[in-house]
Write an enzyme that holds these catalytic residues in place. Sequence first.
Site, PDB file in Angstrom:
ATOM      1  N   SER A  22     -55.624  23.573  10.841  1.00 25.31           N
ATOM      2  CA  SER A  22     -56.657  24.602  10.890  1.00 25.31           C
ATOM      3  C   SER A  22     -56.547  25.472   9.253  1.00 25.31           C
ATOM      4  O   SER A  22     -57.790  25.679   8.737  1.00 25.31           O
ATOM      5  CB  SER A  22     -55.878  25.702  12.164  1.00 25.31           C
ATOM      6  OG  SER A  22     -54.960  25.710  13.313  1.00 25.31           O
ATOM      7  N   ARG A  26     -60.611  25.101   6.921  1.00 29.80           N
ATOM      8  CA  ARG A  26     -60.771  26.916   6.346  1.00 29.80           C
ATOM      9  C   ARG A  26     -60.659  26.594   4.972  1.00 29.80           C
ATOM     10  O   ARG A  26     -61.370  27.394   4.329  1.00 29.80           O
ATOM     11  CB  ARG A  26     -60.128  28.322   7.122  1.00 29.80           C
ATOM     12  CG  ARG A  26     -59.825  27.876   8.263  1.00 29.80           C
ATOM     13  CD  ARG A  26     -59.528  28.526   9.141  1.00 29.80           C
ATOM     14  NE  ARG A  26     -58.878  29.322  10.292  1.00 29.80           N
ATOM     15  CZ  ARG A  26     -59.065  27.907  11.646  1.00 29.80           C
ATOM     16  NH1 ARG A  26     -59.320  26.952  11.498  1.00 29.80           N
ATOM     17  NH2 ARG A  26     -59.329  28.657  13.051  1.00 29.80           N
ATOM     18  N   ARG A 131     -66.623  17.572  24.779  1.00 29.81           N
ATOM     19  CA  ARG A 131     -66.184  18.849  24.393  1.00 29.81           C
ATOM     20  C   ARG A 131     -67.218  19.594  24.277  1.00 29.81           C
ATOM     21  O   ARG A 131     -68.187  19.532  23.988  1.00 29.81           O
ATOM     22  CB  ARG A 131     -65.320  19.646  23.107  1.00 29.81           C
ATOM     23  CG  ARG A 131     -64.101  17.517  23.364  1.00 29.81           C
ATOM     24  CD  ARG A 131     -63.294  18.165  22.169  1.00 29.81           C
ATOM     25  NE  ARG A 131     -62.872  19.068  21.682  1.00 29.81           N
ATOM     26  CZ  ARG A 131     -61.561  19.438  20.950  1.00 29.81           C
ATOM     27  NH1 ARG A 131     -61.165  18.445  20.165  1.00 29.81           N
ATOM     28  NH2 ARG A 131     -61.113  20.899  21.623  1.00 29.81           N
ATOM     29  N   GLN A 180     -61.034  28.780  17.491  1.00 34.72           N
ATOM     30  CA  GLN A 180     -62.816  27.560  17.104  1.00 34.72           C
ATOM     31  C   GLN A 180     -63.991  29.056  17.158  1.00 34.72           C
ATOM     32  O   GLN A 180     -64.793  28.943  16.143  1.00 34.72           O
ATOM     33  CB  GLN A 180     -62.605  26.936  17.364  1.00 34.72           C
ATOM     34  CG  GLN A 180     -61.653  25.905  17.038  1.00 34.72           C
ATOM     35  CD  GLN A 180     -61.789  24.139  17.382  1.00 34.72           C
ATOM     36  OE1 GLN A 180     -62.289  24.032  18.303  1.00 34.72           O
ATOM     37  NE2 GLN A 180     -60.328  23.722  17.136  1.00 34.72           N
ATOM     38  N   ASP A 333     -51.435  23.853  21.862  1.00 29.08           N
ATOM     39  CA  ASP A 333     -51.709  22.508  20.907  1.00 29.08           C
ATOM     40  C   ASP A 333     -50.340  22.182  21.411  1.00 29.08           C
ATOM     41  O   ASP A 333     -49.788  21.031  20.924  1.00 29.08           O
ATOM     42  CB  ASP A 333     -52.271  22.817  19.600  1.00 29.08           C
ATOM     43  CG  ASP A 333     -54.057  22.617  18.981  1.00 29.08           C
ATOM     44  OD1 ASP A 333     -54.802  22.380  20.123  1.00 29.08           O
ATOM     45  OD2 ASP A 333     -53.618  23.716  18.187  1.00 29.08           O
ATOM     46  N   ARG A 364     -55.834  17.667  28.979  1.00 28.36           N
ATOM     47  CA  ARG A 364     -54.274  17.009  28.129  1.00 28.36           C
ATOM     48  C   ARG A 364     -53.721  17.108  29.626  1.00 28.36           C
ATOM     49  O   ARG A 364     -52.346  17.201  29.954  1.00 28.36           O
ATOM     50  CB  ARG A 364     -54.349  18.367  27.250  1.00 28.36           C
ATOM     51  CG  ARG A 364     -54.849  17.033  25.888  1.00 28.36           C
ATOM     52  CD  ARG A 364     -53.919  18.240  24.961  1.00 28.36           C
ATOM     53  NE  ARG A 364     -54.900  17.448  23.820  1.00 28.36           N
ATOM     54  CZ  ARG A 364     -54.716  18.059  22.717  1.00 28.36           C
ATOM     55  NH1 ARG A 364     -54.747  19.546  21.985  1.00 28.36           N
ATOM     56  NH2 ARG A 364     -54.738  17.640  21.035  1.00 28.36           N
TER      57      ARG A 364
HETATM   58  C1  S3P Z   1     -57.571  25.540  16.345  1.00 25.31           C
HETATM   59  C2  S3P Z   1     -57.988  26.887  17.635  1.00 25.31           C
HETATM   60  C3  S3P Z   1     -57.535  26.129  18.702  1.00 25.31           C
HETATM   61  C4  S3P Z   1     -56.587  24.288  18.476  1.00 25.31           C
HETATM   62  C5  S3P Z   1     -57.315  23.484  17.360  1.00 25.31           C
HETATM   63  C6  S3P Z   1     -57.206  24.288  16.311  1.00 25.31           C
HETATM   64  C7  S3P Z   1     -58.041  26.348  15.101  1.00 25.31           C
HETATM   65  O1  S3P Z   1     -58.907  25.666  19.258  1.00 25.31           O
HETATM   66  O2  S3P Z   1     -56.038  23.929  19.926  1.00 25.31           O
HETATM   67  O3  S3P Z   1     -56.810  22.474  17.382  1.00 25.31           O
HETATM   68  O4  S3P Z   1     -58.352  25.933  13.774  1.00 25.31           O
HETATM   69  O5  S3P Z   1     -58.768  26.951  14.784  1.00 25.31           O
HETATM   70  P1  S3P Z   1     -59.271  26.634  20.424  1.00 25.31           P
HETATM   71  O6  S3P Z   1     -59.391  27.822  19.698  1.00 25.31           O
HETATM   72  O7  S3P Z   1     -60.863  26.171  20.308  1.00 25.31           O
HETATM   73  O8  S3P Z   1     -58.179  26.779  21.030  1.00 25.31           O
END
Ligand code: S3P
Length: 454
Positions: A22, A26, A131, A180, A333, A364
Amino acid sequence: MAQRVTPAAHLRGELRLPGDKSISHRALIFAAIASGETLIVGAGDGHDVRSTAGMMRALGAACERLPSAPDDAPGTARWQVRSPGRSALAARADGRLDCGNSGTSARLGAGLVAGVRGAHLLDGDDSLRRRPMTRVLEPLRAMGVAASGAPGERGETAPLRIAGGSLHGIEWHSDTPSAQVKSCVLIAGLAATGSTTYTERVATRDHSERMLAARGAKILREQEADGGWSIRVQGGTELRALPQVEVPGDPSSAAFWLVAASLHPDADLTIRGVSLNPTRRHVIEILRRMGASIEETPRPDDGSGEPIGDLRVRSADLRGVEISPRDVALAIDEMPILSLAATMARGETSIRGAGELRAKESDRIAGVADGLTRLGLTVRVDGDDLHFVGGERPIGGIPEVRGDHRLAMTFAIAALVGDGAVEIDDAAAAAVSYPTFFDDAARVAGGAAREESA
Ligand code: S3P
């Protein structure tokens, strides 16, 4: 590529993990938004992060991959990003941006290109094309952006068409706990006129908020009376390029070893330099509730805005627990590997309100239930809940990875801590987030854990 993983006699040693996925995404995106140069050290070197680097390049930021330095952790990459700043980025002629398998690249990327001139087309592999994307397209449309996706089973999906350039601030409330979506709206909000406020019921990972603040964005995070959070970002502020960014180890990758060592009777692992961000460390709290022995040694603040520490985990006698919808949101996750822990812990475990797991790289809930069942374990699915009887041991077998990195690694750990060999049909999938996973497994299990089969 298939891998046969056999039970480990022990799990011992030290691990340095790939940089947090993550934060790596970013770091690349914020370096591209800011005008100037940024060196990113320790970035996760999985396919997903490479997808984001390719997208930033396509938009006009120079992203050069530098050779590793001798003390860089395995599975990490160094990136030198040189950007003219967001206002000088633009869609290239065909507008294509390849997000590969990466939902983070697509969703955060959608927020970025909403503020970048031109007609953008974000696309990716078959998994990404399944997705749900309406969750990011709706707020972008509310900001005045022409944004649409292809019709899918769960609303719109990739390919996403976004006409970037001019947008206005909004107040957006999301019922879907998703960092996200939050990050998409905040990144778009940076380019919008006025301010943008995003509210969420449950705190999701806050890397965007921390990293934006560290780069000079005007951003305010406040807790609401109902326990939710509201985050306001002021549009039109230029981000400051940070000369150097160090990415800490990924707690979601650490989770595989936290569970493996807790379940194995002869285990003592030390994991160095892991992000212990309060919105990412929840897997540690859940495992502690289950009786895990995890010691933390915090490291001094390195200026990254992320708390970091070393973790030592030893064999334990895990017991079943109740995992609530809030736990799921805070450790989304980690649910596949926690499901394995639940099958082996003493007593029953339930994971409740896990519907978001269906929106990941694979469904999942279905993948975990089917895969663990093929390993001789009992999982009952009831709507969005999973139930485990506990006290069982995996007997080996051939589970289906379904192209999903976290399933591949969960089933490999089931081999290391169980009674029979597991054939991982698509071991290469692990490289999406943890390219050195099978090397690490062979090393801490004394080399006996891996035999390549095809
Ligand atoms: C992430 C947020 C999560 C996570 C993904 C990475 C991120 O997804 O499952 O592996 O970097 O913001 P969601 O925010 O859609 O749950």
